[in-house]
Structures are given as structure tokens and as C-alpha cells.
Design a protein around this motif. Structure first.
Motif, PDB file in Angstrom:
ATOM      1  N   UNK A 147       1.528   3.607   0.804  1.00  0.00           N
ATOM      2  CA  UNK A 147       2.273   2.370   1.519  1.00  0.00           C
ATOM      3  C   UNK A 147       3.107   3.270   2.302  1.00  0.00           C
ATOM      4  N   UNK A 148       3.893   2.471   3.284  1.00  0.00           N
ATOM      5  CA  UNK A 148       4.891   2.868   4.126  1.00  0.00           C
ATOM      6  C   UNK A 148       5.910   1.965   3.963  1.00  0.00           C
ATOM      7  N   UNK A 149       7.302   2.172   3.428  1.00  0.00           N
ATOM      8  CA  UNK A 149       8.347   1.160   2.864  1.00  0.00           C
ATOM      9  C   UNK A 149       9.598   1.446   3.774  1.00  0.00           C
ATOM     10  N   UNK A 150       9.986   0.157   4.137  1.00  0.00           N
ATOM     11  CA  UNK A 150      11.292   0.290   4.709  1.00  0.00           C
ATOM     12  C   UNK A 150      11.958  -0.882   3.988  1.00  0.00           C
ATOM     13  N   UNK A 151      12.943  -0.512   3.343  1.00  0.00           N
ATOM     14  CA  UNK A 151      13.534  -1.490   2.486  1.00  0.00           C
ATOM     15  C   UNK A 151      12.719  -2.302   1.410  1.00  0.00           C
ATOM     16  N   UNK A 152      12.602  -3.419   1.407  1.00  0.00           N
ATOM     17  CA  UNK A 152      11.773  -4.008   0.503  1.00  0.00           C
ATOM     18  C   UNK A 152      10.488  -4.702   1.258  1.00  0.00           C
ATOM     19  N   UNK A 153      10.408  -4.173   2.297  1.00  0.00           N
ATOM     20  CA  UNK A 153       9.223  -4.407   3.090  1.00  0.00           C
ATOM     21  C   UNK A 153       7.954  -3.214   2.948  1.00  0.00           C
ATOM     22  N   UNK A 154       6.785  -3.455   2.694  1.00  0.00           N
ATOM     23  CA  UNK A 154       5.801  -2.375   2.468  1.00  0.00           C
ATOM     24  C   UNK A 154       4.615  -2.799   3.477  1.00  0.00           C
ATOM     25  N   UNK A 155       3.894  -1.665   3.812  1.00  0.00           N
ATOM     26  CA  UNK A 155       2.997  -1.588   4.913  1.00  0.00           C
ATOM     27  C   UNK A 155       1.906  -1.122   3.992  1.00  0.00           C
ATOM     28  N   UNK A 156       0.811  -1.618   3.579  1.00  0.00           N
ATOM     29  CA  UNK A 156      -0.314  -0.991   2.911  1.00  0.00           C
ATOM     30  C   UNK A 156      -1.291  -0.397   3.927  1.00  0.00           C
ATOM     31  N   UNK A 157      -1.695   0.999   3.698  1.00  0.00           N
ATOM     32  CA  UNK A 157      -2.351   1.579   4.545  1.00  0.00           C
ATOM     33  C   UNK A 157      -3.768   1.883   3.998  1.00  0.00           C
ATOM     34  N   UNK A 158      -3.760   2.855   3.051  1.00  0.00           N
ATOM     35  CA  UNK A 158      -5.170   3.303   2.575  1.00  0.00           C
ATOM     36  C   UNK A 158      -4.975   3.449   1.056  1.00  0.00           C
ATOM     37  N   UNK A 159      -6.251   4.165   0.323  1.00  0.00           N
ATOM     38  CA  UNK A 159      -6.069   4.837  -0.696  1.00  0.00           C
ATOM     39  C   UNK A 159      -6.092   6.162  -0.759  1.00  0.00           C
ATOM     40  N   UNK A 160      -5.960   6.788  -1.818  1.00  0.00           N
ATOM     41  CA  UNK A 160      -5.807   8.357  -1.954  1.00  0.00           C
ATOM     42  C   UNK A 160      -6.312   8.656  -3.599  1.00  0.00           C
ATOM     43  N   UNK A 161      -6.539   9.826  -3.599  1.00  0.00           N
ATOM     44  CA  UNK A 161      -6.966  10.420  -5.111  1.00  0.00           C
ATOM     45  C   UNK A 161      -6.090  11.566  -5.248  1.00  0.00           C
ATOM     46  N   UNK A 162      -5.735  11.448  -6.481  1.00  0.00           N
ATOM     47  CA  UNK A 162      -4.800  12.587  -7.174  1.00  0.00           C
ATOM     48  C   UNK A 162      -5.687  13.806  -7.280  1.00  0.00           C
TER      49      UNK A 162
ATOM     50  N   UNK B  81       4.367   5.995  11.068  1.00  0.00           N
ATOM     51  CA  UNK B  81       5.308   5.054  10.531  1.00  0.00           C
ATOM     52  C   UNK B  81       6.474   5.935   9.979  1.00  0.00           C
ATOM     53  N   UNK B  82       6.395   7.054   9.282  1.00  0.00           N
ATOM     54  CA  UNK B  82       7.353   8.064   8.707  1.00  0.00           C
ATOM     55  C   UNK B  82       8.184   8.535   9.971  1.00  0.00           C
ATOM     56  N   UNK B  83       7.527   8.796  11.282  1.00  0.00           N
ATOM     57  CA  UNK B  83       8.243   9.224  12.366  1.00  0.00           C
ATOM     58  C   UNK B  83       9.072   8.081  12.971  1.00  0.00           C
ATOM     59  N   UNK B  84       9.180   6.796  12.563  1.00  0.00           N
ATOM     60  CA  UNK B  84       9.879   5.968  12.901  1.00  0.00           C
ATOM     61  C   UNK B  84      10.866   5.334  11.906  1.00  0.00           C
ATOM     62  N   UNK B  85      10.851   6.089  10.789  1.00  0.00           N
ATOM     63  CA  UNK B  85      11.983   5.793   9.836  1.00  0.00           C
ATOM     64  C   UNK B  85      11.416   5.207   8.542  1.00  0.00           C
ATOM     65  N   UNK B  86      10.080   4.986   8.255  1.00  0.00           N
ATOM     66  CA  UNK B  86       9.583   4.205   7.002  1.00  0.00           C
ATOM     67  C   UNK B  86       9.638   5.438   6.178  1.00  0.00           C
ATOM     68  N   UNK B  87       9.368   5.407   4.990  1.00  0.00           N
ATOM     69  CA  UNK B  87       9.202   5.946   3.777  1.00  0.00           C
ATOM     70  C   UNK B  87       7.703   6.038   3.279  1.00  0.00           C
ATOM     71  N   UNK B  88       7.008   7.383   3.202  1.00  0.00           N
ATOM     72  CA  UNK B  88       5.830   7.220   2.769  1.00  0.00           C
ATOM     73  C   UNK B  88       5.650   7.475   1.194  1.00  0.00           C
TER      74      UNK B  88
END
Length: 121
Positions: free
Chosen positions: A34-49, A68-75
Motif C-alpha cells: 500500500x501507499x499511505x498518506x495520513x489515514x488514507x491507503x492506496x492498495x496497489x499489489x501483493x508481494x511475497x517475503x 506515489x512515494x515520489x509525491x510524498x506517500x509512504x510505501x
């Protein structure tokens, strides 16, 4: 021509079922990106550890997250160890796209996410 190719691809037979496997709802090493900004989340994809501090995902997902990280969201990646345990949330520290990724064909559609170390999974 393109429509014919798309139609024929959509008519392809489904892969055979897994034989001898067991259904489960527990996939602790699969994470939601997800990409997070404050309390808002943008769900993107899945991953595997793949290591305590690394996850594998698709390059097209890594690119979307990087934008999204480049414009200030947190991955962030969220792992769910199981119904009895709380979710584990870790920050994405770096996104590494496969150097030979080809967007037009999806060739080498791989990316690595460097994470804060995950424990308990």
C-alpha cells in the motif's frame, strides 16, 4: 487482429487444479503493498517475503509505488501471520526494478522491495 488475439487468449483453458493440495487461508509471507498518506491507503499489489528484509513483487507494481512515494506517500507492506495474530506492517525502504523490465511486453516484470526487517513470520 488484436481483438482476435484477445478473444483467443480469453478462451484459453483454465490450468488444471492442484492435485493433493490443501486449501488454506493462511499465507503469512504474502503481503499487501500500500501507499499511505495520513489515514488514507492506496492498495496497489501483493508481494511475497523472500528474506526478513526483502519482498518480491512485479515491476509494474514497484513503478506504481515509486510514483506515489515520489509525491510524498509512504510505501508499506502488510503481512497477516494468521487469524490469531495481529498484522505485521513494515515500511518500504527502497524499490529496485529489474534492469531489463519492458513495460510494453511485461518482460522481466520483477521488482525487489527493501523493507524494515520483518519478525514473527
Amino acid at each position: 487482429m488484436v481483438l482476435a488475439l484477445l478473444y483467443s487468449a480469453s478462451q484459453a483453458a483454465a490450468p488444471p487444479p492442484i492435485i493433493g493440495g490443501e486449501l488454506t487461508n493462511e499465507w503469512p509471507a504474502v503481503g499487501m503493498i500500500i501507499a499511505r498518506q495520513g489515514s488514507s491507503d492506496v492498495v496497489l499489489c501483493s508481494s511475497v517475503l523472500i528474506e526478513a528484509d526483502a519482498a518480491l513483487t512485479a515491476a509494474h507494481c514497484g513503478e506504481a509505488l515509486q510514483e506515489l512515494v515520489d509525491v510524498g506517500l509512504t510505501g508499506v507492506v502488510i503481512f497477516s501471520p494468521g487469524a490469531e495474530e495481529s498484522d505485521v506492517e513494515v515500511e518500504v525502504l527502497e524499490i529496485v526494478i529489474h534492469p531489463d523490465w519492458v513495460r510494453r511486453t511485461f518482460k522481466n516484470d520483477l521488482a525487489l522491495l527493501a523493507l524494515t526487517p520483518v519478525s514473527g513470520i
